[in-house]
Design an enzyme around this catalytic site. Structure first.
Site, mmCIF file in Angstrom:
data_model
loop_
_atom_site.group_PDB
_atom_site.id
_atom_site.type_symbol
_atom_site.label_atom_id
_atom_site.label_comp_id
_atom_site.label_asym_id
_atom_site.label_seq_id
_atom_site.Cartn_x
_atom_site.Cartn_y
_atom_site.Cartn_z
ATOM 1 N N HIS A 142 15.290 21.495 13.550
ATOM 2 C CA HIS A 142 14.027 21.308 14.282
ATOM 3 C C HIS A 142 12.845 21.987 13.595
ATOM 4 C CE1 HIS A 142 15.926 19.399 17.627
ATOM 5 N NE2 HIS A 142 16.605 20.458 18.001
ATOM 6 N N ASP B 156 23.606 15.873 15.242
ATOM 7 C CA ASP B 156 23.256 16.745 16.367
ATOM 8 C C ASP B 156 22.614 15.860 17.450
ATOM 9 O OD1 ASP B 156 22.449 19.955 16.898
ATOM 10 O OD2 ASP B 156 21.128 18.497 17.877
ATOM 11 N N ASP C 266 26.619 19.188 19.978
ATOM 12 C CA ASP C 266 26.064 19.112 21.335
ATOM 13 C C ASP C 266 26.037 17.694 21.902
ATOM 14 O OD1 ASP C 266 24.190 18.637 19.365
ATOM 15 O OD2 ASP C 266 22.789 20.184 20.027
HETATM 16 ZN ZN ZN Z 1 20.971 20.065 19.111
#
Ligand code: ZN
Length: 368
Positions: A142, A179, A267
């Site tokens: 990110h 992810d 996740d």
């Molecule tokens: Zn994540």
């Protein structure tokens, strides 16, 4: 030649402050004795512990690495950001971005985490290990050049890619981000480049809420070299493998990278507190098998998995073990005690058909 496994105890010492889920404690938010910020050391440490218990760790070439140096970091991050991060870290830590808190000394741990990714990429590129898994922490996908976000303080994968390109070790790199959140940082850094293909599978509108659209294909020379696959909440085992077969693998075949890097979050798994997907340990093993086969076909097996998110302390270890055992071609398994329970809770046949159709529709829009 063995699979490299890059980790360092000090990465488990990164501290994110006093949170309950993503809420800072205080007011009506009661402090948690255990737990706290979901990006905790436990998911990573328990994965390593499980690998030690089964004997998988002993089959791997375990290495640490030097922290990424300033020149390496500055290929991605402006000096102004690095200076501010280090100054706050030297004082008592804090928060200089969005949901990316760090404690005192967090800068040094983040440069070590980036260093693990750099070493894994370099050692695979030079043939010192066959392929590699880097258990990086804090994560990186990110983080934008001057804006840390979503637990990510340095753009680990982008830093490692730029280092390998600068050293002439690679020329065309593909990054597949599975992810469950959009790999907005990696996308932004390479958005106008045609030498780095970025692909992100993510839950639509999860985090960040405003990025990751299907229409965001890159710009300038990079037009077409960014692929987003925003998946519906509830996507499970079949949908993820379909996304690999229908989008990721054809895109890699067309791009012809000389190295593949996976932003490997866990996740998308069932029971993750920060997403609403239904992948299982078998899903991650299946995706790893497909990307390993693609790397063998396209780039002499040159494949590096770099750890990103994954917040179920109980389940991440089983997903990670299945992934790393598959990467290494190991016969050692950690039987997933939750798999049968999660298998019978997969999407219904009708919903699954809808999910697969929506992936087919997106693939057609992408020209795949
Ligand atoms: Zn994540």
């Amino acid at each position: 030649m063995a699979t490299g496994f890059y980790w360092d105890e000090r990465c488990f010492w990164h501290a994110g402050g006093n949170y309950a889920l993503t809420l800072p404690v205080g007011g009506l938010v009661q402090p948690q004795v255990a737990g706290g910020l979901p990006e905790s050391p436990e998911t990573k440490r328990r994965l390593k512990n499980l690998m030690d218990v089964t004997g998988l760790s002993a089959e791997l070439d375990q290495r640490s690495a030097a922290p990424a140096d300033r020149e390496t970091l500055e290929r991605v991050h402006p000096a102004r950001y690095l200076n501010e991060f280090k100054a706050v870290s030297d004082a008592q830590g804090g928060e200089i971005g969005h949901h990316a808190p760090f404690g005192r000394g967090g800068y040094e741990i983040a440069t070590l985490s980036a260093g693990l990714a750099c070493a894994a990429v370099r050692d695979v590129a030079t043939g010192s290990v066959e392929n590699a898994y880097a258990l990086t922490r804090p994560p990186g996908h990110h983080c934008e050049p001057d804006n840390p976000m979503g637990f990510c303080l340095l753009a680990n994968i982008a830093i490692a890619v730029e280092a390998a390109l600068a050293e002439g070790l690679v020329k065309r790199v593909a990054v597949l981000d599975w992810d469950v959140h959009h790999g907005n940082g990696t996308e932004k850094i390479f958005y106008d480049r045609d030498d780095v293909l970025t692909i992100s599978f993510h839950q639509e509108g999860n985090y960040p809420t405003t990025t990751g659209g299907l229409a965001d294909r890159g710009s300038g020379a990079g037009d077409g070299a960014n692929i987003n696959l925003p998946l519906h909440a509830g996507s499970g085992h079949t949908a993820y493998l379909h996304a690999m077969d229908r989008v990721a693998i054809p895109a890699l075949d067309a791009f012809k990278p000389d190295m593949i890097i996976v932003a490997c979050g866990f996740d998308a798994a069932m029971v993750d507190p920060l997403a609403r997907m239904q992948a299982t340990s078998a899903t991650f093993a299946g995706m790893t098998q497909r990307i390993r086969d693609a790397a063998k076909r396209l780039c002499q097996g040159r494949l590096v998995l770099v750890h990103e998110g994954g917040y179920s302390e109980a389940y991440v270890p089983f997903c990670g073990h299945a992934t790393i055992a598959t990467l290494a071609g190991s016969a050692i398994s950690a039987p997933d005690p939750m798999l049968s329970s999660f298998d019978i809770r997969q999407p219904s046949p009708a919903f699954d058909a809808f999910l697969r159709q929506s992936i087919d529709d997106m693939a057609k829009t992408l020209g795949l």
